[in-house]
Enzyme design. Structure first.
Site, PDB file in Angstrom:
ATOM      1  CG  ASP A 191     -11.410   4.823  18.375  1.00  0.00           C
ATOM      2  OD1 ASP A 191     -11.884   5.045  19.495  1.00  0.00           O
ATOM      3  OD2 ASP A 191     -11.363   3.693  17.860  1.00  0.00           O
ATOM      4  CE1 TYR A 219     -11.100  -1.169  21.701  1.00  0.00           C
ATOM      5  CE2 TYR A 219     -11.858  -2.131  19.639  1.00  0.00           C
ATOM      6  CZ  TYR A 219     -11.636  -1.021  20.439  1.00  0.00           C
ATOM      7  OH  TYR A 219     -11.948   0.233  19.964  1.00  0.00           O
ATOM      8  CG  HIS A 244     -14.872   8.915  20.298  1.00  0.00           C
ATOM      9  ND1 HIS A 244     -13.702   8.845  21.027  1.00  0.00           N
ATOM     10  CD2 HIS A 244     -14.787   7.925  19.364  1.00  0.00           C
ATOM     11  CE1 HIS A 244     -12.947   7.860  20.566  1.00  0.00           C
ATOM     12  NE2 HIS A 244     -13.578   7.291  19.554  1.00  0.00           N
TER      13      HIS A 244
END
Length: 304
Positions: A114, A218, A276
């Site tokens: 990730d 982010y 994921h």
């Protein structure tokens, strides 16, 4: 404060689990370490911490590697600098380069899942001399991710990238209802995380300033996306991609990087039943893939 559990999956009396802190530039990185041999560095993703690798650390150490799993800056027990600029991919990668040197190695075998995969991709581009081999778990190459974000379906899956750009509100939302936002993000793992696992994550998220730091990853990624695209360069390290096909957030087309970007791509290993959280869903398979790819006979050459 210690974050070590009583035992890790796959550990036995021979597994010496150690923890420490590395002073790297302007940050202090907490890490967990086990084993001896060629250095393997495991980089966790969002919204986890070193504990993400609980099912790989002991088996990799038993396979003859020295394993270091840090909390990347902002997470759990590592430093949390203030401001969005402190969480650029370049700075995150420089941290790990410094960690490798601080642990006494010239280079390492690098694994990232990730956002840890984003750091690993950046490491292999910015600091190729310290990355012997690269393994990526469910993290698109930056060029492939940018291409994916031009597609409405992929853009919808990553809506939180843009929600996190708002000032203040995301921090309040993720903390609400006992961190429900982060807990729901992890809901696809099979088998599900245990209540004990979840409480360890909640403890890490509850560190002062952790919510803002996690979200700043982010904010920095979106604000610096154009600059990051301009700085892309081919990766020389032999590279393995491991991809859980049931990923709710990243479509399967994002798994395969462009050969011009990753000319030494070994292969993309797709695990059809994994989400994921591929290293949680199929820990034995992932660990075996890593062990085989990193085995000395595979061509890795670095200090232990």
């Amino acid at each position: 404060m210690s974050s070590l559990p009583d035992a890790l999956p796959g550990s036995d009396d021979r597994t010496d689990l150690r923890e420490g802190y590395a002073e790297v530039g302007d940050v202090r990185l907490h890490y967990v370490e086990a084993g001896d041999g060629p250095l393997v560095v495991l980089l966790h993703g969002f919204p986890e911490f070193w504990f993400s690798w609980r099912q790989q650390i002991a088996p990799l150490a038993a396979a003859g590697f020295r394993v270091v799993a840090p909390d990347t800056r902002g997470y759990n027990l590592s430093s949390r600098p203030t401001g969005v600029a402190a969480y650029s991919a370049d700075k995150l990668a420089a941290d790990i380069r410094g960690l490798i040197r601080e642990r006494g190695a010239e280079s390492a075998l690098l694994v990232g899942h990730d956002f840890g995969g984003t750091i690993a991709w950046t490491m292999a581009m910015n600091h190729p001399e310290v990355v012997d081999r690269l393994a990526i778990l469910n993290a698109a190459h930056p060029r492939r991710l940018q291409q994916g974000l031009s597609k409405p379906n992929q853009l919808r899956k990553l809506w939180y990238f843009f929600f996190f750009q708002l000032p203040g509100l995301p921090e309040r939302i993720v903390r609400a209802r006992h961190w429900r936002f982060f807990r729901r993000y992890q809901r696809d793992a099979r088998p599900p995380y245990t209540p004990e696992d979840i409480e360890r994550y909640v403890e890490s998220w509850s560190q002062p300033g952790a919510a803002a730091a996690i979200i700043n990853y982010y904010r920095a990624a979106v604000r610096q996306s154009k600059q990051a695209q301009a700085q892309l360069r081919p990766i020389s390290a032999p590279t393995l991609v491991i991809w859980g096909q049931r990923d709710r957030y990243l479509g399967p087309k994002l798994a395969e990087p462009d050969r011009e970007d990753v000319p030494n791509l070994d292969r993309v290993e797709r695990l059809p039943d994994a989400s994921h959280w591929v290293h949680h869903d199929e820990p034995e398979r992932v660990t075996q893939l890593l062990s085989d790819f990193f085995a000395p006979g595979s061509g890795s050459n670095q200090d232990g």
